[in-house]
Design an enzyme around this catalytic site. Structure first.
Site, PDB file in Angstrom:
ATOM      1  N   HIS A  16       2.102   1.912  -3.378  1.00 32.41           N
ATOM      2  CA  HIS A  16       1.074   2.581  -4.205  1.00 32.41           C
ATOM      3  C   HIS A  16       1.067   4.092  -3.917  1.00 32.41           C
ATOM      4  CE1 HIS A  16      -0.808  -0.955  -5.901  1.00 32.41           C
ATOM      5  NE2 HIS A  16      -0.886  -1.517  -4.720  1.00 32.41           N
ATOM      6  N   THR A  28       0.832  -1.203   0.000  1.00 34.08           N
ATOM      7  CA  THR A  28       0.000   0.000   0.000  1.00 34.08           C
ATOM      8  C   THR A  28       0.869   1.257   0.000  1.00 34.08           C
ATOM      9  OG1 THR A  28      -1.707  -1.165   1.213  1.00 34.08           O
ATOM     10  CG2 THR A  28      -1.804   1.229   1.303  1.00 34.08           C
TER      11      THR A  28
END
Ligand code: NAD
Ligand code: ZN
Length: 342
Positions: A43, A40
């Site tokens: 990202h 995450t």
């Protein structure tokens, strides 16, 4: 204090001086010791489409951590200054039907530490006390810093009874590799892991997978034949987020097989629903960790001999975070741990 901040709406991450977060009466302030990098965070670093629509700027990111309690709110009674803690990154409402029933992992109002509110890549983190988890100090701190993804692996792997079962894990990223170790610990017969990356498959083998299959060139069917499967796999753990891996899993399950789906697939992936219906498959979506049964199981598995230490492949000081992100971006790392000591 120092913090890794998503400062601008563009690719990158910035080491900044920011104020120490304030705590409310039901919060704890945690002095961070170690954090680990999650997909995450990559990202967010890359500033991809998901990040652009999700992350407010500026934001201190990060949600995988271990640290010690530095300050407690007036309503906090079961934590003391100096306690070693990790914590749940999902902050739930506490008042909806699921929360009140103890199914907090299903709260529809979940907010993410380091995603929707300031996170753990900092010298200090403030979270509600209901998100803090007392750590067993005999467990190495770098392992404790990975309890969030280890919890994803645990929640997924323990969704179905493993004892004596044949298990397929698609995707040998850090979470798939930890799931292989958990499945063996929980009594699975054969654990087969697939990936397209030989480095990751090597790690899966090291962590307990009985067989690893590089589906870019090898046949999963041949391995199943070799293991003398009468039908297909009893349990599938989808941990790649790759549509072809999910389709391969669906067609490799026995009738009545059970699948736990952790990997986040792209939008509108088509599958052959006939396989699901006529083969009587169960598919269970997994989000996060159960609060706090997963945390209890993680602790007790480590206390009873589970070894996931091989998943940590890289260690850096937080000031070298760019090197850590580079390793994550290479796709060839396990977990990358950042040290927040001075
Ligand atoms: P990762 O990206 O490090 O690992 C995914 C692996 O899948 C990679 O090693 C990749 O090479 C492999 N892969 C690609 N194509 C494949 C194919 N055709 N067959 C088999 N493997 C293939 O991710 P991770 O950090 O280990 O997380 C695993 C997945 O879980 C990701 O999709 C992530 O987004 C998701 N996730 C979900 C939750 C949740 O709460 N549902 C939480 C954390 C992570
Ligand atoms: Zn709720």
């Amino acid at each position: 204090m120092k913090a890794l901040v998503k400062k601008k709406a563009e690719r990158g991450l910035w080491l900044e001086d920011v104020p120490v977060p304030e705590i409310g009466i039901n919060d704890v302030l945690i002095k961070i010791r170690k954090t680990s990098i999650c997909g995450t965070d990559v990202h967010i670093y890359n500033w991809d489409e998901w990040a652009r629509k999700t992350i407010p700027v500026p934001l201190t990111i990060g949600h995988e951590f271990v640290g010690e309690v530095a300050e407690i709110g007036a309503n906090v009674h079961d934590f003391e200054i100096g306690d070693l803690v990790s914590g749940e990154g999902h902050v739930v409402c506490g008042r909806c039907r699921n929360c009140l029933a103890g199914r907090r992992h299903l709260c529809a109002k979940t907010r993410g530490v380091g995603v929707n509110r300031n996170g753990a890549y900092a010298e200090y983190l403030s979270i509600p006390v209901t998100n803090a988890w007392h750590c067993d100090p005999s467990i190495p701190e770098e392992i404790l810093s990975c309890f969030d993804p280890f919890g994803n692996a645990t929640h997924t792997a323990l969704s179905f009874d493993m004892l004596g079962e044949d298990v397929l894990i698609t995707g040998a990223g850090p979470i798939g590799c930890m799931a292989a170790a958990i499945a063996k610990h929980a009594g699975a017969r054969y654990v087969v892991a697939t990936d397209v990356n030989p480095v990751r498959l090597e790690l899966a083998k090291k962590m307990g997978a009985d067989r690893v299959v590089n589906v870019a060139g090898e046949s999963l069917e041949a391995v199943m034949k070799d293991l003398d499967f009468k039908e297909g796999f009893d349990i599938g753990l989808e941990m790649s987020g790759n549509p072809s891996a999910f389709r391969q899993m669906l067609s490799s399950m026995c009738h009545g097989g059970k699948i736990a789906l952790l990997g986040i697939l792209p939008e509108n992936v088509g599958i052959d629903w006939d396989t699901v219906v006529f083969n009587g498959l169960t598919i269970k979506g997994i989000y996060g960790r159960e609060m706090y049964e997963t945390w209890y199981k993680m602790t007790s598995m480590l206390q009873s001999g589970l070894d996931i230490s091989a998943v940590i492949t890289d260690r850096y000081h937080y000031t070298e975070y760019e090197k850590g992100f580079e390793r994550m971006l290479s796709g060839n790392s396990g977990k990358v741990v950042l040290d927040w000591s001075e």
